[in-house]
Motif scaffolding. Structure first.
Motif, PDB file in Angstrom:
ATOM      1  N   LYS A  61       0.838  -1.205   0.000  1.00 23.11           N
ATOM      2  CA  LYS A  61       0.000   0.000   0.000  1.00 23.11           C
ATOM      3  C   LYS A  61       0.870   1.251   0.000  1.00 23.11           C
ATOM      4  O   LYS A  61       1.874   1.323   0.680  1.00 23.11           O
ATOM      5  CB  LYS A  61      -0.883  -0.011   1.244  1.00 23.11           C
ATOM      6  N   HIS A  62       0.493   2.240  -0.810  1.00 29.22           N
ATOM      7  CA  HIS A  62       1.172   3.537  -0.806  1.00 29.22           C
ATOM      8  C   HIS A  62       0.575   4.376   0.311  1.00 29.22           C
ATOM      9  O   HIS A  62      -0.647   4.443   0.458  1.00 29.22           O
ATOM     10  CB  HIS A  62       0.988   4.254  -2.148  1.00 29.22           C
ATOM     11  N   ILE A  63       1.457   4.992   1.101  1.00 30.90           N
ATOM     12  CA  ILE A  63       1.030   5.880   2.182  1.00 30.90           C
ATOM     13  C   ILE A  63       1.816   7.178   2.067  1.00 30.90           C
ATOM     14  O   ILE A  63       2.820   7.247   1.357  1.00 30.90           O
ATOM     15  CB  ILE A  63       1.231   5.242   3.579  1.00 30.90           C
ATOM     16  N   VAL A  77       4.419   0.399   2.029  1.00 29.28           N
ATOM     17  CA  VAL A  77       4.531  -0.557   3.138  1.00 29.28           C
ATOM     18  C   VAL A  77       5.170  -1.827   2.573  1.00 29.28           C
ATOM     19  O   VAL A  77       4.661  -2.424   1.629  1.00 29.28           O
ATOM     20  CB  VAL A  77       3.146  -0.864   3.748  1.00 29.28           C
ATOM     21  N   ARG A  78       6.306  -2.205   3.144  1.00 31.89           N
ATOM     22  CA  ARG A  78       7.055  -3.367   2.645  1.00 31.89           C
ATOM     23  C   ARG A  78       7.013  -4.566   3.586  1.00 31.89           C
ATOM     24  O   ARG A  78       7.201  -5.697   3.166  1.00 31.89           O
ATOM     25  CB  ARG A  78       8.521  -2.999   2.404  1.00 31.89           C
ATOM     26  N   ARG A  79       6.802  -4.306   4.889  1.00 34.68           N
ATOM     27  CA  ARG A  79       6.877  -5.382   5.862  1.00 34.68           C
ATOM     28  C   ARG A  79       5.920  -5.096   6.998  1.00 34.68           C
ATOM     29  O   ARG A  79       5.750  -3.947   7.401  1.00 34.68           O
ATOM     30  CB  ARG A  79       8.312  -5.460   6.384  1.00 34.68           C
ATOM     31  N   TYR A  85       5.486  -1.651  11.190  1.00 35.73           N
ATOM     32  CA  TYR A  85       5.447  -1.589   9.733  1.00 35.73           C
ATOM     33  C   TYR A  85       6.774  -1.050   9.212  1.00 35.73           C
ATOM     34  O   TYR A  85       7.259  -0.034   9.695  1.00 35.73           O
ATOM     35  CB  TYR A  85       4.310  -0.675   9.266  1.00 35.73           C
ATOM     36  N   GLY A  86       7.344  -1.744   8.252  1.00 32.15           N
ATOM     37  CA  GLY A  86       8.545  -1.278   7.573  1.00 32.15           C
ATOM     38  C   GLY A  86       8.136  -0.664   6.248  1.00 32.15           C
ATOM     39  O   GLY A  86       7.414  -1.290   5.468  1.00 32.15           O
ATOM     40  N   CYS A  87       8.561   0.569   6.016  1.00 31.29           N
ATOM     41  CA  CYS A  87       8.135   1.309   4.831  1.00 31.29           C
ATOM     42  C   CYS A  87       9.345   1.836   4.066  1.00 31.29           C
ATOM     43  O   CYS A  87      10.340   2.223   4.668  1.00 31.29           O
ATOM     44  CB  CYS A  87       7.237   2.473   5.229  1.00 31.29           C
ATOM     45  N   GLU A  88       9.215   1.867   2.752  1.00 30.39           N
ATOM     46  CA  GLU A  88      10.285   2.352   1.884  1.00 30.39           C
ATOM     47  C   GLU A  88       9.817   3.640   1.210  1.00 30.39           C
ATOM     48  O   GLU A  88       8.729   3.674   0.616  1.00 30.39           O
ATOM     49  CB  GLU A  88      10.583   1.301   0.822  1.00 30.39           C
ATOM     50  N   PHE A  89      10.639   4.680   1.296  1.00 31.76           N
ATOM     51  CA  PHE A  89      10.313   5.927   0.615  1.00 31.76           C
ATOM     52  C   PHE A  89      10.310   5.708  -0.897  1.00 31.76           C
ATOM     53  O   PHE A  89      11.200   5.038  -1.432  1.00 31.76           O
ATOM     54  CB  PHE A  89      11.326   7.031   0.940  1.00 31.76           C
ATOM     55  N   VAL A  90       9.336   6.284  -1.586  1.00 38.01           N
ATOM     56  CA  VAL A  90       9.303   6.224  -3.047  1.00 38.01           C
ATOM     57  C   VAL A  90      10.489   7.001  -3.601  1.00 38.01           C
ATOM     58  O   VAL A  90      11.161   6.550  -4.532  1.00 38.01           O
ATOM     59  CB  VAL A  90       7.956   6.760  -3.589  1.00 38.01           C
TER      60      VAL A  90
END
Length: 106
Positions: A61-63, A77-79, A85-90
């Protein structure tokens, strides 16, 4: 030993794209079309962050996250592990911006 066309069951070593730093910051994030949710950031790098929240964004999901002093940043959201929650910046943070935020939010 592996042979062509076979798969190894040994775990591979993953390398990080950027240095993680423990932080403690209250933040807000939102999904498209929804109101913002509260989150607590506890880990930040130039490529992403980890947060605690009671909201339930799904993997992939994009946040958009609001960090203190910065415009909203898009992340994926990657994990998920419970409420973490582990998230990766676009678009990764510039290293100097990441270093400033890590120092500010320690």
């Amino acid at each position: 030993m592996t042979y062509p066309g076979t798969f190894s069951t040994k775990p591979t070593t993953q390398t990080r794209g950027a240095q993680r730093t423990q932080v403690k910051a209250n933040a807000k994030f939102r999904e498209a079309g929804f109101n913002p949710y509260d989150a607590e950031l506890f880990d930040l790098s130039s490529t992403g962050f980890r947060m605690n929240t009671f909201a339930r964004p799904a993997i992939g999901k994009h946040i958009w996250v609001s960090l203190p002093g910065l415009q909203q940043l898009e992340a994926i959201v990657r994990r998920v592990d419970g409420n973490e929650y582990g998230c990766e910046f676009v678009n990764p943070l510039h290293p100097s911006v990441a270093a400033h935020m890590q120092s500010k939010l320690r």
